[in-house]
Design a protein around this motif. Structure first.
Motif, PDB file in Angstrom:
ATOM      1  N   THR A 109      -4.364  12.979  58.466  1.00 42.79           N
ATOM      2  CA  THR A 109      -5.241  13.829  59.670  1.00 42.79           C
ATOM      3  C   THR A 109      -4.142  14.760  60.474  1.00 42.79           C
ATOM      4  O   THR A 109      -2.816  14.251  60.671  1.00 42.79           O
ATOM      5  CB  THR A 109      -6.189  13.185  59.952  1.00 42.79           C
ATOM      6  N   TYR A 151      -4.192  15.590  63.404  1.00 43.17           N
ATOM      7  CA  TYR A 151      -3.531  14.713  64.613  1.00 43.17           C
ATOM      8  C   TYR A 151      -2.181  13.456  64.514  1.00 43.17           C
ATOM      9  O   TYR A 151      -1.064  13.384  65.291  1.00 43.17           O
ATOM     10  CB  TYR A 151      -4.347  14.198  65.703  1.00 43.17           C
ATOM     11  N   ARG A 152      -2.927  13.119  63.540  1.00 41.24           N
ATOM     12  CA  ARG A 152      -2.058  11.284  63.196  1.00 41.24           C
ATOM     13  C   ARG A 152      -1.175  11.347  62.359  1.00 41.24           C
ATOM     14  O   ARG A 152      -0.615  10.354  62.507  1.00 41.24           O
ATOM     15  CB  ARG A 152      -3.206  10.381  62.897  1.00 41.24           C
ATOM     16  N   ASP A 153      -1.338  12.032  61.271  1.00 44.59           N
ATOM     17  CA  ASP A 153       0.040  12.145  59.789  1.00 44.59           C
ATOM     18  C   ASP A 153       0.811  13.329  59.893  1.00 44.59           C
ATOM     19  O   ASP A 153       1.922  13.524  59.841  1.00 44.59           O
ATOM     20  CB  ASP A 153      -0.744  12.464  58.813  1.00 44.59           C
ATOM     21  N   GLY A 160      -9.082  15.718  62.363  1.00 46.31           N
ATOM     22  CA  GLY A 160      -8.991  13.893  62.889  1.00 46.31           C
ATOM     23  C   GLY A 160      -9.294  14.306  64.541  1.00 46.31           C
ATOM     24  O   GLY A 160      -9.678  14.876  65.196  1.00 46.31           O
ATOM     25  N   ASP A 161      -8.962  13.111  65.077  1.00 49.03           N
ATOM     26  CA  ASP A 161      -9.291  12.695  66.263  1.00 49.03           C
ATOM     27  C   ASP A 161      -8.086  13.075  67.699  1.00 49.03           C
ATOM     28  O   ASP A 161      -6.984  11.779  66.801  1.00 49.03           O
ATOM     29  CB  ASP A 161      -9.789  11.416  66.782  1.00 49.03           C
ATOM     30  N   GLU A 162      -7.685  13.211  68.641  1.00 50.87           N
ATOM     31  CA  GLU A 162      -6.724  13.540  69.285  1.00 50.87           C
ATOM     32  C   GLU A 162      -6.403  12.561  69.661  1.00 50.87           C
ATOM     33  O   GLU A 162      -5.349  12.390  69.706  1.00 50.87           O
ATOM     34  CB  GLU A 162      -6.733  15.145  70.062  1.00 50.87           C
ATOM     35  N   GLY A 182      -7.211   9.854  68.530  1.00 50.08           N
ATOM     36  CA  GLY A 182      -6.550   8.685  68.138  1.00 50.08           C
ATOM     37  C   GLY A 182      -4.971   8.179  67.388  1.00 50.08           C
ATOM     38  O   GLY A 182      -4.974   7.806  66.465  1.00 50.08           O
ATOM     39  N   ALA A 183      -4.696   9.540  67.719  1.00 50.25           N
ATOM     40  CA  ALA A 183      -3.065   9.847  67.315  1.00 50.25           C
ATOM     41  C   ALA A 183      -2.357   9.213  68.263  1.00 50.25           C
ATOM     42  O   ALA A 183      -2.715   8.581  68.785  1.00 50.25           O
ATOM     43  CB  ALA A 183      -2.623  11.417  67.979  1.00 50.25           C
ATOM     44  N   GLU A 184      -1.825   8.393  66.527  1.00 47.59           N
ATOM     45  CA  GLU A 184      -1.123   6.790  67.268  1.00 47.59           C
ATOM     46  C   GLU A 184       0.650   7.963  67.686  1.00 47.59           C
ATOM     47  O   GLU A 184       1.017   8.732  67.131  1.00 47.59           O
ATOM     48  CB  GLU A 184      -0.425   6.891  65.945  1.00 47.59           C
TER      49      GLU A 184
END
Length: 317
Positions: free
Chosen positions: A225, A227-229, A311-313, A315-317
């Motif tokens: 996604t 935000y995450r990747d 994706g979910d902002e 939930g971003a790492e």
């Protein structure tokens, strides 16, 4: 490359029905009754063009452009020049933008910048480009008075792709000459206006890849996604230059922009053109060398293939 000789039977009925119905107002026009044989284009100002009824029509040129693409910026002035020089010969030009990251505001600015009144078409959803097999931001298509496709490809040969001798490698860069030795678009128009057959009916345009539009189907759960990747990869390697007001020609800081440039991103990292790094590896390893890891390249490719999921902002790492 799209084969012109095998495409005519496919293109003419498409031009007769839905592809030349307004890309800007696709949802409205989808419910309107369509007269058999009607060929319509709607520009961003709401003007309607029935290509079957344009007075004195001898040829139609559909020409693609895009905001932020350096190749489009190079070719836009000469495209306008050609359009003006053939206007009194019954040739009608339509400028089209099918890139998902762009907007109608860009086309309005484009028209003012180049001081022209060419119809400007915002191809929302990319229907027109997909249906006609257009994949580059500088591609032009030439139709005769019967709306039969006669030429597709580059405006001229001043710029182009260089290819590796290894067919698996594909495009490895671009070339630039002092000036064009072949003026493909002008030559095609001259031949069409004279009623003769075109010797060169297909060439490869030099331009950015037109990005794919978001897929309504949900992406696979395991897909990368934004935000995450993806955003972290671009922040490490790209946005130093590719930010608003930066040295690069376009920004990659938002999901919308990055998704629109997704196909181009994959193309330039696979060729090694980006991130820019000109040191010769034969002279050793460099601690500050630019480049993406194999894992990062695979992540970006998987993200584009999955339809650029956001994706979910939170939930971003």
């Amino acid at each position: 490359m799209f084969d012109l000789s095998s495409s005519r039977a496919f293109l003419v009925p498409i031009l007769a029905t839905l592809l030349l119905v307004s890309p800007c107002r696709a949802q409205e026009d989808a419910s309107e009754p369509v007269e058999p044989g009607l060929r319509l284009l709607h520009d961003i100002e709401g003007r309607r063009f029935n290509l079957r009824r344009l007075p004195g029509l001898e040829a139609v040129v559909l020409a693609w452009t895009s905001e932020g693409c350096p190749m489009s910026k190079v070719y836009s002035p000469r495209l306008v020049e050609i359009a003006k020089s053939y206007a009194e010969k019954g040739v009608r030009f339509f400028v089209i933008d099918s890139s998902p990251q762009d907007s109608a505001d860009f086309l309005r600015a484009w028209g003012k910048q180049h001081d022209c009144d060419l119809p400007l078409i915002r191809d929302e959803g990319g229907r027109l480009a997909r249906g006609l097999g257009v994949s580059r931001t500088t591609e032009v298509l030439v139709f005769d008075a019967a709306l039969e496709l006669r030429y597709r490809g580059a405006i001229d040969d001043q710029y182009g792709f260089e290819r590796s001798e290894d067919p698996k490698t594909g495009k490895v860069g671009s070339y630039r000459k002092e000036g064009p030795s072949r003026n493909y678009l002008r030559d095609a128009l001259d031949v069409v206006l004279s009623g003769r057959e075109i010797a060169i009916a297909n060439t490869e345009p030099w331009g950015c890849a037109i990005g794919s539009w978001p897929d309504e189907a949900p992406a696979p759960a395991e897909a990368p996604t934004w935000y995450r990747d993806v955003r972290p990869i671009l922040e490490r390697h790209c946005t130093e230059c590719h930010h608003r007001g930066g040295n690069a020609p376009f920004s990659l800081q938002s999901h919308r922009k990055a998704a629109g440039w997704g196909d181009t991103i994959i193309e330039v990292i696979e060729s090694g053109a980006m991130p820019p790094w000109n040191a010769n590896p034969d002279h050793g390893r460099f601690s500050n060398a630019r480049g993406l890891s194999s894992k990062e390249k695979a992540t970006l490719a998987a993200w584009v293939a999955a339809g650029h999921p956001e994706g979910d902002e939170g939930g971003a790492e």
